[in-house]
Design a protein around this motif. Structure first.
Motif, PDB file in Angstrom:
ATOM      1  N   HIS A   1     -29.583  -1.033  -0.978  1.00  9.34           N
ATOM      2  CA  HIS A   1     -29.651  -0.241  -1.709  1.00  9.34           C
ATOM      3  C   HIS A   1     -29.636  -1.245  -2.726  1.00  9.34           C
ATOM      4  O   HIS A   1     -29.532  -1.993  -3.090  1.00  9.34           O
ATOM      5  CB  HIS A   1     -28.877   0.980  -1.897  1.00  9.34           C
TER       6      HIS A   1
ATOM      7  N   MET B   1     -32.083   9.769  -3.852  1.00  8.57           N
ATOM      8  CA  MET B   1     -30.576   9.145  -4.032  1.00  8.57           C
ATOM      9  C   MET B   1     -30.780   8.591  -5.878  1.00  8.57           C
ATOM     10  O   MET B   1     -31.028   7.764  -5.286  1.00  8.57           O
ATOM     11  CB  MET B   1     -30.621   7.671  -3.148  1.00  8.57           C
TER      12      MET B   1
ATOM     13  N   GLU C   1     -34.193   0.825  -4.501  1.00  9.76           N
ATOM     14  CA  GLU C   1     -34.996  -0.378  -3.264  1.00  9.76           C
ATOM     15  C   GLU C   1     -34.909   0.456  -1.828  1.00  9.76           C
ATOM     16  O   GLU C   1     -33.765   0.900  -1.761  1.00  9.76           O
ATOM     17  CB  GLU C   1     -33.633  -1.644  -2.241  1.00  9.76           C
ATOM     18  N   TYR C   2     -36.445   0.988  -1.551  1.00 10.17           N
ATOM     19  CA  TYR C   2     -36.869   1.953  -0.574  1.00 10.17           C
ATOM     20  C   TYR C   2     -35.086   1.459   0.723  1.00 10.17           C
ATOM     21  O   TYR C   2     -35.454   0.291   1.331  1.00 10.17           O
ATOM     22  CB  TYR C   2     -38.137   1.011   0.346  1.00 10.17           C
ATOM     23  N   CYS C   3     -34.606   2.257   0.931  1.00  8.77           N
ATOM     24  CA  CYS C   3     -33.368   2.786   1.891  1.00  8.77           C
ATOM     25  C   CYS C   3     -33.736   3.954   2.672  1.00  8.77           C
ATOM     26  O   CYS C   3     -32.930   4.076   3.834  1.00  8.77           O
ATOM     27  CB  CYS C   3     -32.187   2.599   1.136  1.00  8.77           C
TER      28      CYS C   3
ATOM     29  N   HIS D   1     -35.182   7.458   0.559  1.00  7.47           N
ATOM     30  CA  HIS D   1     -34.698   7.009  -1.217  1.00  7.47           C
ATOM     31  C   HIS D   1     -35.100   7.255  -2.413  1.00  7.47           C
ATOM     32  O   HIS D   1     -34.697   7.334  -3.139  1.00  7.47           O
ATOM     33  CB  HIS D   1     -36.257   5.903  -0.962  1.00  7.47           C
TER      34      HIS D   1
ATOM     35  N   CYS E   1     -31.787   4.924  -7.109  1.00  8.46           N
ATOM     36  CA  CYS E   1     -31.651   4.063  -6.232  1.00  8.46           C
ATOM     37  C   CYS E   1     -33.197   3.088  -6.560  1.00  8.46           C
ATOM     38  O   CYS E   1     -33.846   3.772  -5.927  1.00  8.46           O
ATOM     39  CB  CYS E   1     -31.479   4.015  -4.823  1.00  8.46           C
TER      40      CYS E   1
END
Ligand code: CUA
Length: 333
Positions: free
Chosen positions: A163, A209, A200-202, A206, A198
Motif C-alpha cells: 500500500h 482506502m 498504490e494499487y492494492c 484500493h 492509499c
C-alpha cells in the motif's frame, strides 16, 4: 468542438492547481511537506529548461532542413566527437544536480526528526489503516490523531500487499510493504483535518482506502489519548448474542467485552479495533461517514458497500440484530 474539449481539459487541469483541494501536494501545510515541495519546484524548472532546449532544437531542425523542391540530399555526417562528448556530459551533470538534492531530501524525510517526536506505527490492510501509538498504548484505525506543530515519526508496514501512505499536505508518499519497515516524518502547522489516500494499487477497494488526519492542540490530543485508553461499556445481552453468532470477535478487538481480545499495540488484527468506534467520524477505510444509516447499510452487506474487503458475515443479520448492533457500536466513544 475541439476548442470546447480543449477548454474543458484546461479547466480541469487548472482546477487541479486550486489551493482549496483537500489533497494537494503543491499546497504544503507542514515543514516536511514543504521540503518536498521546494525540491519539486527546483526539479520542475530544470525539467522546463531541458524541455525548451530539446524541443526548440528539434523544431528548428525540422524547419531549417525540411524538404523543398529542388533541394537535394543534405550532406550525411556520422559521428562528431565534440557533440557526442557534450551531450553525454551535460545530461550527466544535470541528472547529478537533480539527484543529490532528491536523495538528500528522500533520506531526510524518512529519518526520525530531532526534538519532541510522537511515534506512530501504521499497518496497511486490504483495505484499512491500523494505527498504533506505542508510547501512549493506544490502538486506532483510519483516523490518525496528531498534535499540531509537533513532529510525528511514522513507521509503516503491511500485513498483505503493498500500500502507500499519502497525506499530500503533510508529507511525501511512502510505501507500506509486507515484512519490511519503511518510515516517514510528518507534521501539521495548524490544527485541522487533512485527507489522505492509499496511493498504490492494492486490490478491488484500493480507491476505498482513505485516511483522515486530525491535527489537534497538544491539550486536545492528550484528552483524546486519555479517552482512547478507556475500555468500552460491556455490550448488553442481546448485542453480545448477535456478536457471538456473527463471529465479530474472530476479527475485531473490543476492550471490555467478553469473548473479545483486548486491543494490543504491535499485534495486528484482521479488522479494526471497535472499542471507540462511535468516536470516529468515518469507518470502512474512512469512506463512509459514521452515521446510523451508513452503519446499517454496512452491516446488511459489507461487500456490496466495499468490494473485496475481509468482512464476510457468516449469515445475513436480521434488521432487529442490525439495530441492536448499530445502537451499541455508535455509543462507543
Ligand atoms: Cu491500499 Cu491501495
Amino acid at each position: 468542438m475541439a476548442v470546447g474539449a480543449g477548454l474543458a481539459v484546461a479547466a480541469l487541469l487548472l482546477a487541479a492547481c486550486s489551493e482549496d483541494l483537500p489533497q494537494n501536494a503543491l499546497d504544503p501545510e507542514g515543514p516536511f511537506a514543504r521540503k518536498a515541495d521546494v525540491l519539486w519546484d527546483g526539479v520542475f524548472w530544470v525539467a522546463v529548461a531541458v524541455f525548451i532546449v530539446v524541443e526548440g532544437l528539434l523544431v528548428y531542425v525540422l524547419f531549417r532542413f525540411r524538404h523543398r523542391p529542388g533541394r537535394g540530399m543534405p550532406s550525411q555526417v556520422h559521428g562528431n566527437r565534440r557533440l557526442e562528448i557534450a551531450w553525454t556530459i551535460l545530461p550527466a551533470l544535470l541528472l547529478a544536480g537533480v539527484a543529490f538534492p532528491t536523495l538528500g531530501t528522500l533520506f531526510e524525510l524518512s529519518r526520525r526528526p530531532p526534538g519532541n517526536v510522537l511515534d506512530v506505527e501504521v499497518t496497511g490492510h486490504q483495505f484499512w489503516w491500523e494505527i498504533n501509538y506505542p508510547d501512549e498504548e493506544v490502538v486506532a484505525a483510519n483516523e490518525l490523531h496528531i498534535p499540531a506543530g509537533r513532529p510525528v515519526f511514522v513507521r509503516l508496514t503491511s500485513v498483505d500487499v503493498v500500500h502507500s501512505f499519502w497525506i499530500p499536505k503533510l508529507a511525501g508518499k511512502q510505501d507500506l510493504r509486507p515484512g519490511q519497515e519503511t518510515s516517514l516524518a510528518l507534521q501539521a502547522d495548524r490544527p485541522g483535518l487533512y485527507l489522505g489516500q492509499c496511493a498504490e494499487y492494492c486490490g478491488a477497494s484500493h480507491a476505498n482506502m482513505r485516511l483522515r488526519v486530525f491535527a489537534q492542540s497538544q491539550q486536545d490530543f492528550d484528552e483524546w489519548v486519555r479517552r482512547q485508553r478507556r475500555a468500552a461499556p460491556p455490550p448488553p445481552q442481546e448485542v453480545m448474542q448477535v456478536m457471538q453468532s456473527a463471529g465479530c470477535a474472530g476479527c475485531h478487538t473490543l476492550a471490555g467485552a467478553e469473548g473479545f481480545a483486548e486491543p494490543q499495540v504491535g499485534t495486528s488484527t484482521i479488522g479494526p479495533d471497535l472499542t471507540h468506534f462511535g468516536e470516529r467520524t468515518t469507518f470502512a477505510g474512512a469512506i463512509l461517514r459514521n452515521s446510523d444509516q451508513n452503519l446499517r447499510a454496512w452491516l446488511r452487506d459489507p461487500l456490496a458497500v466495499k468490494p473485496g474487503n475481509d468482512m464476510v458475515l457468516p449469515r445475513r443479520l436480521s434488521e432487529a440484530e442490525i439495530e441492536a448492533l448499530v445502537a451499541y457500536l455508535r455509543s462507543l466513544e
